[in-house]
Write an enzyme that holds these catalytic residues in place. Structure first.
Site, short mmCIF file in Angstrom:
data_model
loop_
_atom_site.label_atom_id
_atom_site.label_comp_id
_atom_site.label_asym_id
_atom_site.label_seq_id
_atom_site.Cartn_x
_atom_site.Cartn_y
_atom_site.Cartn_z
N GLU A 282 0.82 -1.20 0.00
CA GLU A 282 0.00 0.00 0.00
C GLU A 282 0.87 1.26 0.00
O GLU A 282 0.44 2.31 -0.45
CB GLU A 282 -0.92 0.00 1.23
CG GLU A 282 -2.38 0.16 0.87
CD GLU A 282 -3.32 -0.03 2.05
OE1 GLU A 282 -4.33 -0.69 1.86
OE2 GLU A 282 -3.05 0.48 3.15
N HIS A 303 8.17 -26.69 -0.84
CA HIS A 303 7.52 -27.82 -1.52
C HIS A 303 6.37 -27.36 -2.40
O HIS A 303 5.59 -28.18 -2.87
CB HIS A 303 7.06 -28.85 -0.48
CG HIS A 303 8.22 -29.41 0.29
ND1 HIS A 303 8.77 -30.65 0.05
CD2 HIS A 303 8.97 -28.87 1.28
CE1 HIS A 303 9.79 -30.86 0.86
NE2 HIS A 303 9.94 -29.78 1.63
N LYS A 417 -14.14 0.27 -4.05
CA LYS A 417 -15.24 0.70 -3.18
C LYS A 417 -16.29 1.44 -4.01
O LYS A 417 -17.49 1.20 -3.85
CB LYS A 417 -14.73 1.64 -2.08
CG LYS A 417 -13.83 0.97 -1.07
CD LYS A 417 -13.43 1.94 0.01
CE LYS A 417 -12.30 1.38 0.86
NZ LYS A 417 -11.68 2.38 1.70
O1 PA5 Z 1 -3.65 1.33 5.72
C1 PA5 Z 1 -4.79 1.76 5.60
O2 PA5 Z 1 -5.04 2.95 5.74
C2 PA5 Z 1 -5.93 0.83 5.27
O3 PA5 Z 1 -5.52 -0.47 5.08
C3 PA5 Z 1 -6.93 0.85 6.41
O4 PA5 Z 1 -6.31 0.44 7.59
C4 PA5 Z 1 -8.13 -0.04 6.13
O5 PA5 Z 1 -8.70 0.32 4.90
C5 PA5 Z 1 -9.17 0.08 7.24
O6 PA5 Z 1 -9.57 1.40 7.38
P1 PA5 Z 1 -10.35 1.90 8.65
O7 PA5 Z 1 -9.50 1.71 9.84
O8 PA5 Z 1 -10.64 3.33 8.37
O9 PA5 Z 1 -11.61 1.08 8.74
#
Ligand code: PA5
Length: 440
Positions: A282, A303, A417
């Site tokens: 990310e 394996h 989303k």
């Molecule tokens: O790293 C990030 O920002 C995302 O992976 C969030 O942690 C994830 O989308 C969950 O978001 P939230 O804590 O707002 O529900």
């Protein structure tokens, strides 16, 4: 402290290639400390371990003790950064079979998927249990945890009534914004705040990770101390592990190695690999750039994936995490018949065989054209894991800047989303619904 050794990459890049990134690397580290880089409103994690008040850790421990007293099972609801850190640490520190023997309280997870069977089976499992909920969402509006929370909250209220249910629900969310904050304030849940300047994937050392880890009975003070010690050393320039790792992987990327495989030889580190994949995926995968983060659990995956790694396309490199000392000692017994031919290793510790498998594999992969970075931690303890977490976070920030991206945003996760909301006909998405229907 953590040791990082990069001799195993020298067949693919030279020391000079790595050193050439030193100035850029130092500038990148400075951007983390002086806040002059892209995404500088998300640098709250940089000095977080040293700055975490003891009173907050005491409060989390007290809430964890209260939940353990009231509940046999606590469900931590969250996804992405609001899930993976806690899962990684709890799995790494737990007994593989009697995972919760230290507390008697199980920590389960929900809201990390939208699996109907998963949620229905969880409901069945909880039907005759005393359970509580930690609902974690920074934004307070994420669909997956919101669905899981709605379902489990209804079940808890049905089992105990609203007043008792509310005593068993803790929310970790934004200080002011979001649906979860509003609900928590209305219902009077105990809450913890995720600060605005700490992004989800950097939040394991906030209450997001610390509360579930404390409920599972692990030492959050040692975890934070491990992180604080390496943070201080990294920021003072006394420990260059994060810098070495960041420079080495970027030199490899620039030489054409596009995929990094995080390798462990301890099954308890499986979810650490999942946490690491989110952190790097990310943070770096944007602007059509970025090393693709993958992970394997060895020797299990030798394996299955071993053939590809040894002889497939030479676009990969590996980062191997070694745990120097296992917690337990177990030796291979001698056998009179010796039908399996194993008497040559009788009397040896299982870990000695594991270590030889690790060394033999590293050498074979290096010989096969897979450069190898080697990261060693002394043992799987809360303190060492705290170090490992901060080491990877710091290296990720440096590495993202070396790559030339903003390591702290994630604009790409919105695309699915938008489509999902359009397909589900969420109010406000009418135009998107029309547009996506035209594509079907
Ligand atoms: O790293 C990030 O920002 C995302 O992976 C969030 O942690 C994830 O989308 C969950 O978001 P939230 O804590 O707002 O529900």
């Amino acid at each position: 402290m953590i040791q990082v050794e990069n001799k195993g990459v020298l067949g693919s890049v030279s020391l000079d290639d790595i050193k050439a990134l030193e100035t850029e690397g130092k500038i990148s580290l400075a951007k983390l400390t002086d806040g002059t880089g892209a995404g500088n409103d998300f640098l709250g994690w940089v000095k977080l371990p040293q700055d975490t008040p003891e009173a907050l850790l005491d409060d989390i421990d007290a809430t964890a003790a209260r939940l353990r007293q009231l509940c046999d099972v606590v469900v931590a609801i969250g996804i992405g950064g609001s899930y993976l850190g806690a899962k990684a640490v709890i799995e790494a520190l737990s007994d593989s079979f009697a995972a919760y023997k230290n507390t008697g309280t199980k920590v389960l997870f929900a809201g990390q998927n939208i699996g109907e069977d998963y949620l229905a089976e969880l409901k069945d499992y909880l039907a005759d249990k005393k359970f509580g909920i930690i609902v974690i969402s920074k934004s307070g509006t994420t669909t997956e945890p919101a669905i899981a929370f709605r379902i489990l909250k209804e079940q808890l209220e049905a089992q105990l009534g609203r007043e008792e249910a509310n005593k068993r629900i803790v929310a970790v969310t934004d200080a002011k914004r979001g649906a979860l904050r509003t609900l928590a304030d209305t219902e009077g849940y105990k809450t913890y705040v995720i600060e605005d300047n700490v992004g989800g994937r950097f939040s394991v050392l906030t209450p997001v990770g610390l509360l579930p880890i404390a409920v599972a009975g692990f030492d959050i003070k040692a975890l934070v101390k491990g992180a604080a010690d390496i943070a201080t050393a990294t920021l003072d320039g006394k420990c260059n592990a994060a810098m070495t790792y960041a420079m080495t992987r970027n030199a490899l990327y620039r030489s054409g190695k596009k995929i990094e495989i995080l390798v462990n030889y301890s099954p308890k580190l499986h979810f650490f690999g999942e946490w690491w994949k989110q952190l790097y995926g990310e943070s770096e995968g944007k602007d059509h750039k970025g090393i693709f983060p993958a992970a394997v659990d060895n020797t299990t995956d030798l394996h299955s994936m071993g053939q590809w790694i040894q002889e497939g396309e030479r676009s990969i490199f590996e980062t191997v995490i070694s745990v120097a000392k296992p917690e337990r000692e177990l030796r291979i017994p001698s056998d009179d018949a010796n039908l399996d031919g194993l008497n040559y290793i009788a009397g040896k510790r299982v870990d000695e065989v594991n270590k030889m498998a690790e060394l033999g594999t590293r050498i074979a992969h290096i010989d096969g054209g897979v450069p190898n970075i080697h990261v060693t931690i002394p043992e799987l303890s809360a303190y060492s894991l705290g170090q490992l977490i901060y080491f990877f976070e710091a290296a990720c920030g440096i590495s993202g800047y070396l790559l030339g991206v903003n390591p702290f945003n994630q604009p790409g996760v919105e695309a699915y989303k938008r489509n999902m909301f359009a397909l589900l006909e969420k109010p406000g998405y009418e135009k998107e619904t029309e547009a996506i229907r035209a594509k079907l």
